[in-house]
Design an enzyme around this catalytic site. Structure first.
Site, PDB file in Angstrom:
ATOM      1  N   LYS A 123      -7.959   1.484  -3.027  1.00 48.87           N
ATOM      2  CA  LYS A 123      -7.599   1.102  -1.863  1.00 48.87           C
ATOM      3  C   LYS A 123      -7.799   2.204  -0.664  1.00 48.87           C
ATOM      4  O   LYS A 123      -8.391   2.240   0.282  1.00 48.87           O
ATOM      5  CB  LYS A 123      -6.072   0.495  -1.690  1.00 48.87           C
ATOM      6  CG  LYS A 123      -5.456   0.301  -0.384  1.00 48.87           C
ATOM      7  CD  LYS A 123      -5.669  -0.897   0.065  1.00 48.87           C
ATOM      8  CE  LYS A 123      -5.107  -0.859   1.568  1.00 48.87           C
ATOM      9  NZ  LYS A 123      -5.339  -2.072   2.468  1.00 48.87           N
ATOM     10  N   THR A 167       0.828  -1.196   0.065  1.00 51.21           N
ATOM     11  CA  THR A 167       0.097   0.153  -0.150  1.00 51.21           C
ATOM     12  C   THR A 167       0.921   1.183  -0.049  1.00 51.21           C
ATOM     13  O   THR A 167       1.744   1.429   0.973  1.00 51.21           O
ATOM     14  CB  THR A 167      -0.995  -0.007   1.048  1.00 51.21           C
ATOM     15  OG1 THR A 167      -1.601  -0.908   1.348  1.00 51.21           O
ATOM     16  CG2 THR A 167      -1.686   1.304   1.212  1.00 51.21           C
ATOM     17  N   LYS A 194      -1.743   4.922   8.586  1.00 49.16           N
ATOM     18  CA  LYS A 194      -1.060   5.201   7.316  1.00 49.16           C
ATOM     19  C   LYS A 194      -1.900   5.176   6.014  1.00 49.16           C
ATOM     20  O   LYS A 194      -1.662   6.213   5.314  1.00 49.16           O
ATOM     21  CB  LYS A 194      -0.080   3.757   7.282  1.00 49.16           C
ATOM     22  CG  LYS A 194       0.426   3.624   5.808  1.00 49.16           C
ATOM     23  CD  LYS A 194       1.007   2.359   5.651  1.00 49.16           C
ATOM     24  CE  LYS A 194       1.480   2.243   4.147  1.00 49.16           C
ATOM     25  NZ  LYS A 194       2.187   0.924   3.767  1.00 49.16           N
TER      26      LYS A 194
HETATM   27  P1  NAD Z   1       6.088  -5.855   7.516  1.00 47.86           P
HETATM   28  O1  NAD Z   1       6.534  -4.848   8.264  1.00 47.86           O
HETATM   29  O2  NAD Z   1       5.478  -7.014   8.441  1.00 47.86           O
HETATM   30  O3  NAD Z   1       7.053  -6.445   6.424  1.00 47.86           O
HETATM   31  C1  NAD Z   1       7.416  -5.640   5.412  1.00 47.86           C
HETATM   32  C2  NAD Z   1       8.863  -6.451   5.229  1.00 47.86           C
HETATM   33  O4  NAD Z   1       9.623  -5.589   4.267  1.00 47.86           O
HETATM   34  C3  NAD Z   1       9.589  -6.745   6.290  1.00 47.86           C
HETATM   35  O5  NAD Z   1       9.921  -8.057   6.453  1.00 47.86           O
HETATM   36  C4  NAD Z   1      10.982  -5.993   6.074  1.00 47.86           C
HETATM   37  O6  NAD Z   1      11.898  -6.603   6.500  1.00 47.86           O
HETATM   38  C5  NAD Z   1      10.796  -6.018   4.549  1.00 47.86           C
HETATM   39  N1  NAD Z   1      11.697  -4.936   3.855  1.00 47.86           N
HETATM   40  C6  NAD Z   1      11.738  -3.664   4.291  1.00 47.86           C
HETATM   41  N2  NAD Z   1      12.777  -2.978   3.449  1.00 47.86           N
HETATM   42  C7  NAD Z   1      13.067  -4.028   2.684  1.00 47.86           C
HETATM   43  C8  NAD Z   1      13.956  -3.866   1.442  1.00 47.86           C
HETATM   44  N3  NAD Z   1      14.444  -2.753   1.014  1.00 47.86           N
HETATM   45  N4  NAD Z   1      14.040  -5.061   0.765  1.00 47.86           N
HETATM   46  C9  NAD Z   1      13.515  -6.165   0.989  1.00 47.86           C
HETATM   47  N5  NAD Z   1      12.653  -6.119   2.286  1.00 47.86           N
HETATM   48  C10 NAD Z   1      12.437  -5.158   2.846  1.00 47.86           C
HETATM   49  O7  NAD Z   1       4.401  -5.092   6.934  1.00 47.86           O
HETATM   50  P2  NAD Z   1       3.316  -6.019   6.339  1.00 47.86           P
HETATM   51  O8  NAD Z   1       2.313  -5.933   7.466  1.00 47.86           O
HETATM   52  O9  NAD Z   1       3.789  -7.239   5.773  1.00 47.86           O
HETATM   53  O10 NAD Z   1       2.802  -4.783   5.245  1.00 47.86           O
HETATM   54  C11 NAD Z   1       3.492  -4.881   4.149  1.00 47.86           C
HETATM   55  C12 NAD Z   1       2.370  -3.901   3.077  1.00 47.86           C
HETATM   56  O11 NAD Z   1       1.282  -4.456   3.036  1.00 47.86           O
HETATM   57  C13 NAD Z   1       2.453  -2.546   3.621  1.00 47.86           C
HETATM   58  O12 NAD Z   1       2.415  -1.560   2.640  1.00 47.86           O
HETATM   59  C14 NAD Z   1       1.082  -2.644   4.209  1.00 47.86           C
HETATM   60  O13 NAD Z   1       0.362  -1.226   4.038  1.00 47.86           O
HETATM   61  C15 NAD Z   1       0.240  -3.429   3.323  1.00 47.86           C
HETATM   62  N6  NAD Z   1      -0.818  -4.107   4.098  1.00 47.86           N
HETATM   63  C16 NAD Z   1      -0.830  -4.697   5.559  1.00 47.86           C
HETATM   64  C17 NAD Z   1      -2.012  -5.306   5.923  1.00 47.86           C
HETATM   65  C18 NAD Z   1      -1.716  -5.713   7.223  1.00 47.86           C
HETATM   66  O14 NAD Z   1      -2.903  -6.130   7.956  1.00 47.86           O
HETATM   67  N7  NAD Z   1      -0.702  -5.949   7.809  1.00 47.86           N
HETATM   68  C19 NAD Z   1      -3.066  -5.284   5.373  1.00 47.86           C
HETATM   69  C20 NAD Z   1      -3.278  -4.796   4.139  1.00 47.86           C
HETATM   70  C21 NAD Z   1      -2.143  -4.223   3.405  1.00 47.86           C
END
Ligand code: NAD
Length: 289
Positions: free
Chosen positions: A168, A93, A243
């Site tokens: 979204k 997102t 966010k």
């Molecule tokens: P998270 O923080 O658990 O996971 C993100 C991952 O990205 C981490 O493992 C981190 O180490 C990795 N990362 C960061 N920088 C990096 C890089 N340069 N190279 C490779 N890996 C890297 O976050 P999440 O909850 O999995 O969310 C991910 C996305 O999904 C976000 O954009 C969030 O807004 C969206 N989202 C989350 C949810 C939810 O319920 N958690 C729901 C809908 C959408």
């Protein structure tokens, strides 16, 4: 297909595992060694750099925290490293403007790319029941669709590049508004002497009915099981709602759209997060009334 997966956090971990289950060969990269260990246990091959993971693939999927990281990963490690003609799918997102900028850079370099943010949380990511809203050309969408279907229950083409992100944030802005409205109505009903269950029985079959009431009621013990019944643990964290509301306000500003209710919702969630409630489910906003 040979698919690179970048960003194996709460969401990406389960999504990559579902691609493996669907028979794809998944090449995983994350900055976190722990996330890579889990990916390996789930059947992914793991790499120490994104530029290595994308070598020789048919497609790249990413699930990263924000727009700055998405832009940097694609510009530095994907474009020019993944084979020319690979399909690129960013499921993070992020802001509409960055999504459009990255897709334009990818298209100029000969790739088909979509923004494909999701609705649904960690349970849906693990269970393969996410909804994907997809922005990009018809060709890019057709290539992305079967890959997304392996991770979700619905894949919807929202139009050109960036329109997935637009769908979204408009959806989540509306969700924040009706969750706040539902919460204040329940609290006012209580102050006027109505039992919450009685108010639910009336409003859920009257014109105040909405998803926040009948699928995700913020009042514990009322409506179907939801995070309010678990002391507001799990579900969709208030920090993530904030966010999305910030992204919505940024987009409204750039499009010159009037969003008085969205702006009020954003400020209510700013205060709630500022008071240290970011990890609580977003329905915990009822505690502020
Ligand atoms: P998270 O923080 O658990 O996971 C993100 C991952 O990205 C981490 O493992 C981190 O180490 C990795 N990362 C960061 N920088 C990096 C890089 N340069 N190279 C490779 N890996 C890297 O976050 P999440 O909850 O999995 O969310 C991910 C996305 O999904 C976000 O954009 C969030 O807004 C969206 N989202 C989350 C949810 C939810 O319920 N958690 C729901 C809908 C959408």
């Amino acid at each position: 297909m040979k698919i690179a997966f970048i960003g194996l956090g709460n969401m990406g971990g389960g999504m990559a595992a579902n691609l493996v289950k669907a028979g794809h060969s998944v090449r995983a990269f994350d900055l976190s060694a722990e996330a890579l260990d889990v990916a390996k246990a789930n059947g992914c091959a793991t790499f120490m750099a994104a530029s290595e993971a994308v070598k020789g693939v048919d497609a790249v999927v990413s699930m990263l925290p924000n727009g700055a990281i998405v832009k940097s990963v694609y510009e530095t490690d994907v474009i020019g490293h993944a084979p020319a003609g690979a399909a690129l799918l960013d499921c993070s997102t992020i802001d509409v403007a960055t999504a459009r900028e990255v897709i334009s850079a990818a298209e100029s370099a000969g790739y088909d790319m979509v923004d494909a943010p999701v609705s649904g949380g960690i349970a849906a990511a693990n269970g393969g029941t996410l909804t994907f809203m997809v922005g990009g050309s018809e060709t890019a969408f057709k290539r992305a669709e079967p890959i997304l279907q392996a991770m979700g229950k619905a894949v919807i083409h929202a139009g050109d590049a960036g329109n997935g992100q637009a769908a979204k944030i408009c959806n989540n802005m509306l969700l924040a508004i009706h969750m706040i409205g539902t919460s204040e109505a329940f609290k006012m009903a209580e102050k006027l002497g109505l039992d919450p269950q009685t108010f639910y029985d009336i409003s859920s079959v009257s014109s105040g009915q909405n998803w926040s009431m009948t699928s995700y009621c913020p009042v514990p013990g009322v409506g179907p099981q939801s995070p309010s019944d678990n002391d507001y643990q799990g579900g969709f964290a208030s920090a993530l709602m904030l966010k999305d509301l910030r992204l919505a306000m940024e987009a409204a500003d750039s499009a010159d759209a009037a969003v008085p209710m969205g702006a009020r919702a954003a400020s209510i969630y700013e205060d709630f997060n500022g008071a240290g409630n970011g990890q609580l489910d977003f329905s915990a906003i009822i505690k502020t009334f």
